[in-house]
Design an enzyme around this catalytic site. Structure first.
Site, PDB file in Angstrom:
ATOM      1  N   TYR A 215       9.087  -6.727  18.596  1.00 53.72           N
ATOM      2  CA  TYR A 215       9.529  -6.933  17.281  1.00 53.72           C
ATOM      3  C   TYR A 215      10.646  -5.943  16.751  1.00 53.72           C
ATOM      4  CZ  TYR A 215       8.912  -7.994  12.205  1.00 53.72           C
ATOM      5  OH  TYR A 215       9.073  -8.407  10.853  1.00 53.72           O
TER       6      TYR A 215
ATOM      7  N   SER B 279      13.349  -5.102   9.262  1.00 55.92           N
ATOM      8  CA  SER B 279      12.058  -4.386   9.029  1.00 55.92           C
ATOM      9  C   SER B 279      11.899  -2.841   9.491  1.00 55.92           C
ATOM     10  CB  SER B 279      11.149  -4.832  10.045  1.00 55.92           C
ATOM     11  OG  SER B 279       9.849  -3.944  10.263  1.00 55.92           O
TER      12      SER B 279
END
Length: 247
Positions: free
Chosen positions: A158, A145
């Site tokens: 994350y 990501s």
């Protein structure tokens, strides 16, 4: 020796980007698709139906990527019933978010995110890697990501998980390149999926040079290329697909 049946495993393949990847691989390649899911059996079945509708072939496999024993048991059972098969492509896509400011973050929100994304990459890839090394060919594609590259406030867990996979991708690529196995990471920005459904798209679009969210299909095309023989000299790379948000 008879030719082995070749499979592409997509973890978290029942919805969102994972589903788009399953469909694209079924369209573009000869692989039989192995759709992994954790809980949503009906979504996995729907993905399977859609693959068959476009003339592809697929199977469903249920396991929790964050549970090492579960991963080993289910994959061993699968190999037991598919003795003439090789999982040649691994797409580590399963991931979850538990967003919140770091100051207030609960240990379980940290651990669950790290466990699914980072440990999931280890559990699945580590268990399958020996067969790939013997086979002397493979494609490992890790879905990361933009958060893992630039960090996103409110997503320390994350960002840490995805950043860890990025570093692991680069290291593993160097270990196994001689065996004709590539390891790459794909880093999407804002993509329209269930996961981004709650975000304020109108506001966030202003940050994106292309002024729009991406489509899961756009990500899937990139993954399909990396899963193909055409990408044979690309390894250890992190490829951004984010409309210019981080360039």
């Amino acid at each position: 020796m008879s030719e082995k049946k070749k499979f592409a495993l997509v973890t978290g393949g029942s919805r969102g980007i994972g589903k788009a990847i399953c469909l694209q691989l079924a369209m573009d390649t000869e692989y039989k698709i192995l759709i992994n899911y954790k809980e949503n059996a009906s979504a996995a079945q729907e993905t399977l139906n859609e693959i068959e509708k476009i003339g592809g072939s697929a199977e469903i496999i249920q396991f929790n990527v964050g549970d090492n024993k579960d991963v080993q048991n289910k994959l061993d059972q699968w190999h037991e019933t598919n003795k003439d098969a090789i999982i040649e492509v691994i797409v580590n896509n399963a991931g979850i978010t538990k967003d919140g400011l770091f100051m207030w973050m609960k240990p379980e929100d940290w651990n669950n995110v790290i466990n699914t994304s980072l440990n999931g990459f280890f559990n699945v890839t580590n268990h399958l890697i020996q067969k790939l090394l013997v086979h002397k060919y493979g494609r490992i594609i890790n879905m990361v990501s933009v958060s893992g590259l630039k960090g996103t406030p409110g997503q320390v867990n994350y960002s840490a998980a995805k950043g860890g996979i990025i570093a692991g991708t680069k290291a593993l690529a160097q270990e196994i390149a001689k065996r004709n196995i590539t390891v790459n990471a794909v880093a999407p920005g804002f993509i329209k999926t269930d996961m981004t459904g709650d975000l304020d798209e109108k506001e966030l679009k202003k940050m994106i040079p292309m002024n729009r969210f991406g489509d899961a299909g756009e990500v899937a095309h990139l993954v399909s290329f990396l899963a193909s023989k055409k990408s044979s000299y690309i390894t250890g790379e992190v490829i951004n697909i984010n409309g210019g948000i981080y360039s």
